[in-house]
Enzyme design. Structure first.
Site, short mmCIF file in Angstrom:
data_model
loop_
_atom_site.label_atom_id
_atom_site.label_comp_id
_atom_site.label_asym_id
_atom_site.label_seq_id
_atom_site.Cartn_x
_atom_site.Cartn_y
_atom_site.Cartn_z
N LYS A 176 -4.38 -5.99 5.98
CA LYS A 176 -3.31 -5.81 6.98
C LYS A 176 -2.97 -7.14 7.62
CE LYS A 176 -4.21 -1.12 8.42
NZ LYS A 176 -4.44 -0.23 9.56
N GLY A 194 2.40 4.75 1.04
CA GLY A 194 2.56 5.35 2.36
C GLY A 194 3.72 4.74 3.10
N ASP A 196 -13.60 1.00 10.36
CA ASP A 196 -14.08 -0.32 10.75
C ASP A 196 -13.15 -1.37 10.13
OD1 ASP A 196 -15.91 -2.17 11.85
OD2 ASP A 196 -16.94 -2.38 9.93
N ALA A 204 0.84 -1.20 0.00
CA ALA A 204 0.00 0.00 0.00
C ALA A 204 0.88 1.25 0.00
CB ALA A 204 -0.91 0.00 1.22
N GLY A 223 4.48 0.15 7.86
CA GLY A 223 4.15 0.02 9.27
C GLY A 223 5.16 -0.85 10.00
N1 LIG Z 1 -7.04 2.14 5.89
C1 LIG Z 1 -5.92 2.48 5.26
N2 LIG Z 1 -5.99 3.13 4.07
C2 LIG Z 1 -4.86 3.46 3.41
N3 LIG Z 1 -3.62 3.21 3.84
C3 LIG Z 1 -3.49 2.56 5.01
C4 LIG Z 1 -4.62 2.17 5.78
N4 LIG Z 1 -4.17 1.55 6.88
C5 LIG Z 1 -2.81 1.57 6.81
N5 LIG Z 1 -2.39 2.18 5.69
C6 LIG Z 1 -0.98 2.40 5.26
O1 LIG Z 1 -0.18 1.39 5.84
C7 LIG Z 1 0.76 1.96 6.77
C8 LIG Z 1 0.88 1.07 7.98
O2 LIG Z 1 -0.40 0.87 8.56
P1 LIG Z 1 -0.64 1.03 10.13
O3 LIG Z 1 -0.30 2.38 10.55
O4 LIG Z 1 -2.00 0.54 10.43
O5 LIG Z 1 0.41 -0.05 10.64
P2 LIG Z 1 1.40 -0.03 11.87
O6 LIG Z 1 2.35 -1.11 11.58
O7 LIG Z 1 0.61 -0.13 13.12
O8 LIG Z 1 2.11 1.39 11.79
P3 LIG Z 1 3.09 2.07 12.87
O9 LIG Z 1 4.44 1.63 12.51
O10 LIG Z 1 2.83 3.50 12.58
O11 LIG Z 1 2.59 1.63 14.20
C9 LIG Z 1 0.23 3.33 7.08
O12 LIG Z 1 1.28 4.20 7.41
C10 LIG Z 1 -0.46 3.71 5.78
O13 LIG Z 1 0.47 4.24 4.86
#
Ligand SMILES: Nc1ncnc2c1ncn2[C@@H]1O[C@H](COP(=O)(O)OP(=O)(O)OP(=O)(O)O)[C@@H](O)[C@H]1O
Ligand SMILES: [Mg+2]
Length: 586
Positions: free
Chosen positions: A337, A318, A372, A316, A321
């Site tokens: 995810k 961005g 959600d 995705a 994570g």
């Molecule tokens: N609903 C969504 N729509 C679009 N992009 C998303 C969405 N959820 C996550 N992303 C992308 O995926 C990346 C990682 O998702 P998320 O922040 O949920 O994971 P994380 O591993 O918990 O991140 P962090 O390292 O910030 O804790 C986000 O920075 C974003 O770029």
């Protein structure tokens, strides 16, 4: 086992599943029916309690059904030929019920638990619906009430309000009818009102009640939603919504599910779809509380999309994570995810805690600000459907969840969410005016979450997304917690240069300690956007704001963040008993 024995077992098993499904339906309806009384009596705590209780029903009844099946079938419970016969008997037993869509999903939930089915298995599941769902209902709708205009418009609205009577009286029925007429007139643009077609059942959620339908004019149909509140024991028409976009925000995927009585969820979804044609069918099922069947619909639309295109799953857009591997299909509005095997420093959460936080969000008031998430298990897709980069990442970083089986990628567990535009990307690609608006709404999102006792934890820009309607929505839950569990502190003042220059804090920081003064650097905003944010939401950097919110929750106050703009409210200037997204600071 003889053929007649097996037919008999299949018949009895299907009976068990039908009755488990009926128990589920009955309980679902009885909880749903209570919503009206909670609204009339302003029992907001009961309303919240019951709506989370309704979320537990599904698993409880599936488990109870499974237990009876195990007792009946014993070691034959995993016999696939028997289950094919059970499936046929079940389908026959359903006949032409109006809720066969939900009943089929219920059946799938049972067999998926027994077989831990990877991908789908048409022999023991309803993959393709037995009958086509959407478009199945002829007009006129059986769930609506029609109101013809006779005389003046205001009389029409008065008749509508009189029709939807509550145990509490309207605060000002005539005045509200006149205000509705005024609001509608300003949108008519020369059209004549012919009448209204409204769902007979009222939609309840938190502190709001909604009358939902369409307004017929001499030229076309318009969406028509009345938002009702009960601020002081008398019913008030708080707002009128007249566009598909506005109504769509009421039915948003970032809101908790509605409680609305219905004979047939399918017909309700079709009716809602005719008002909001852009909203996916899956989301409409979920919005009316049929989240499991919503999942089925989402899965079907995914298969359909894969069949129609040769798109591949990709990482995705961005920032990557640290907890999740996130991927998407370019033409499909959803992200997937998968939990990573290990979380990089400085993440200290465990896998279990992450799952618990997603569960907290599922059960909590999402205030229009928390996306959600649906959970899927044992999905399988052909490996050529994955980009090389993504497959490499999944197999190395999420090897506990993702594996290759022959030509298939099998994913043990994932969350799906609506895809949003990550705010960090959005701010770079959009013009100054839109960026300004997004930053203001970002602060408002933090306040709306605080109003519903949620602290997002990791409030960096990358963890918020911008919706199609330009609304800011949070999606990263691994550090989210209840506001009342946080300890908001003022930064201690440094006593020496040594302390001031120290890299690490020189004062003790507990796990739940939060220093709002530090948000300024956490936000990752600069220049004009930072100024705009501070102008509108400077109080977010102030410990007092957060403690005030905590006090309110400790007192047991329930705030509702209503899903419409202040400009749609009929009695602006009247004392607001709840906060609205656009309301100036109290
Ligand atoms: N609903 C969504 N729509 C679009 N992009 C998303 C969405 N959820 C996550 N992303 C992308 O995926 C990346 C990682 O998702 P998320 O922040 O949920 O994971 P994380 O591993 O918990 O991140 P962090 O390292 O910030 O804790 C986000 O920075 C974003 O770029
Ligand atoms: Mg993140």
């Amino acid at each position: 086992m003889s053929i007649s024995e097996s037919l008999d077992l299949a018949g009895r098993s299907s009976e068990i599943i039908v009755s488990a499904f009926e128990v589920y339906t009955r309980r679902f309806r009885s909880i749903t029916r209570l919503a009206r009384r909670h609204f009339e009596r302003r029992d907001w705590h009961a309303a919240q309690r019951e709506s989370s209780r309704r979320l537990d029903l599904y698993n409880d009844t599936v488990n109870a059904g499974l237990e009876s099946l195990r007792a009946l079938l014993e070691d034959k419970i995993e016999s696939r030929p028997l289950w094919t016969a059970i499936r046929a008997a079940y389908q026959q037993r359903l006949g032409d019920r109006r809720d066969d869509d939900l009943a089929e999903t219920f059946f799938n939930s049972i067999t998926r638990r027994i077989f831990h089915t990877i991908g789908v298995d048409p022999a023991v599941e309803f993959v393709i619906p037995a009958s086509p769902y959407v478009g199945a209902f002829g007009r006129p709708w059986s769930l609506t009430e029609s109101f013809e205009r006779e005389g003046r418009d205001v009389d029409l609205y008065r008749r509508v309000l009189e029709h939807y009577r509550f145990a509490a009286d309207y605060d000002d029925l005539d005045g509200d009818a006149a205000r509705i007429a005024g609001m509608v007139a300003s949108e008519l643009d020369g059209r004549q009102v012919r009448g209204l077609e409204l769902a007979r059942a009222v939609f309840y959620r938190n502190k709001g009640a909604y009358i939902v339908g369409k307004l017929h004019t001499d030229r076309d149909d318009m969406p028509f939603v009345l938002a009702l509140t009960n601020p002081e024991g008398r019913i008030v028409v708080d707002a009128v919504l007249l566009t598909a976009d506005e109504v769509s925000i009421v039915f948003s995927f970032a809101r908790s599910y509605f409680l609305v009585e219905m004979d047939s969820a399918r017909e309700m979804v079709e009716f809602l779809h005719s008002i909001m044609p852009r909203k996916p069918i899956a989301e409409l099922y979920i919005a009316v509380g049929c989240n499991k069947h919503g999942k089925t619909e989402l899965y079907r639309s995914l298969l359909n999309h894969l069949r129609k295109t040769d798109e591949r799953f990709e990482v995705a857009p961005g920032q990557r994570g640290m907890v999740m591997c996130v991927f998407t299909l370019p033409g499909f509005d959803v992200v997937f995810k998968v939990l990573r095997d290990r979380f990089d420093y400085p993440k200290t959460v465990t896998h279990r805690e992450v799952l618990e936080r997603y569960r907290l969000v599922f059960r909590h008031d999402r205030a229009g600000r928390l996306v959600d998430a649906q959970q899927f298990e044992h999905l399988a897709f052909h490996r050529r459907r994955f980009s090389e980069a993504l497959l490499g990442e999944l197999l190395s970083a999420a090897s506990e969840t993702v594996r290759l089986e022959g030509e298939h990628v099998v994913i043990g567990h994932l969350f799906t969410e609506r895809r949003l535009r990550p705010l960090d990307i959005y701010l770079r690609e959009t013009g100054p005016a839109a960026a300004h608006e997004a930053v203001i709404d970002y602060g408002q999102a933090l306040k709306d979450l605080a109003a519903t006792n949620i602290f997002p934890g990791d409030m960096l820009l990358k963890n918020f997304g911008v919706s199609r309607h330009g609304r800011l929505i949070f999606y990263d839950y691994d550090e989210l917690c209840l506001l009342t569990d946080c300890n908001f502190r003022v930064l201690p003042e440094a006593c020496s240069d040594f302390e001031e220059l120290a890299q690490e804090p020189w004062y003790y920081v507990g796990e739940r300690d939060i220093f709002p003064q530090e948000f300024r650097s956490f936000l990752g905003l600069e220049g004009e956007l930072l100024d705009a944010f501070l102008d509108a939401h400077g109080e977010l950097l102030d410990v007092e704001f957060w403690r005030r919110m905590q006090d309110m929750h400790h007192r047991g106050d329930v705030l509702d963040v209503f899903p419409y703009r202040d400009s749609r409210r009929l009695r602006r200037g009247s004392p607001a008993v709840h906060r609205h997204p656009e309301e100036p600071k109290a």
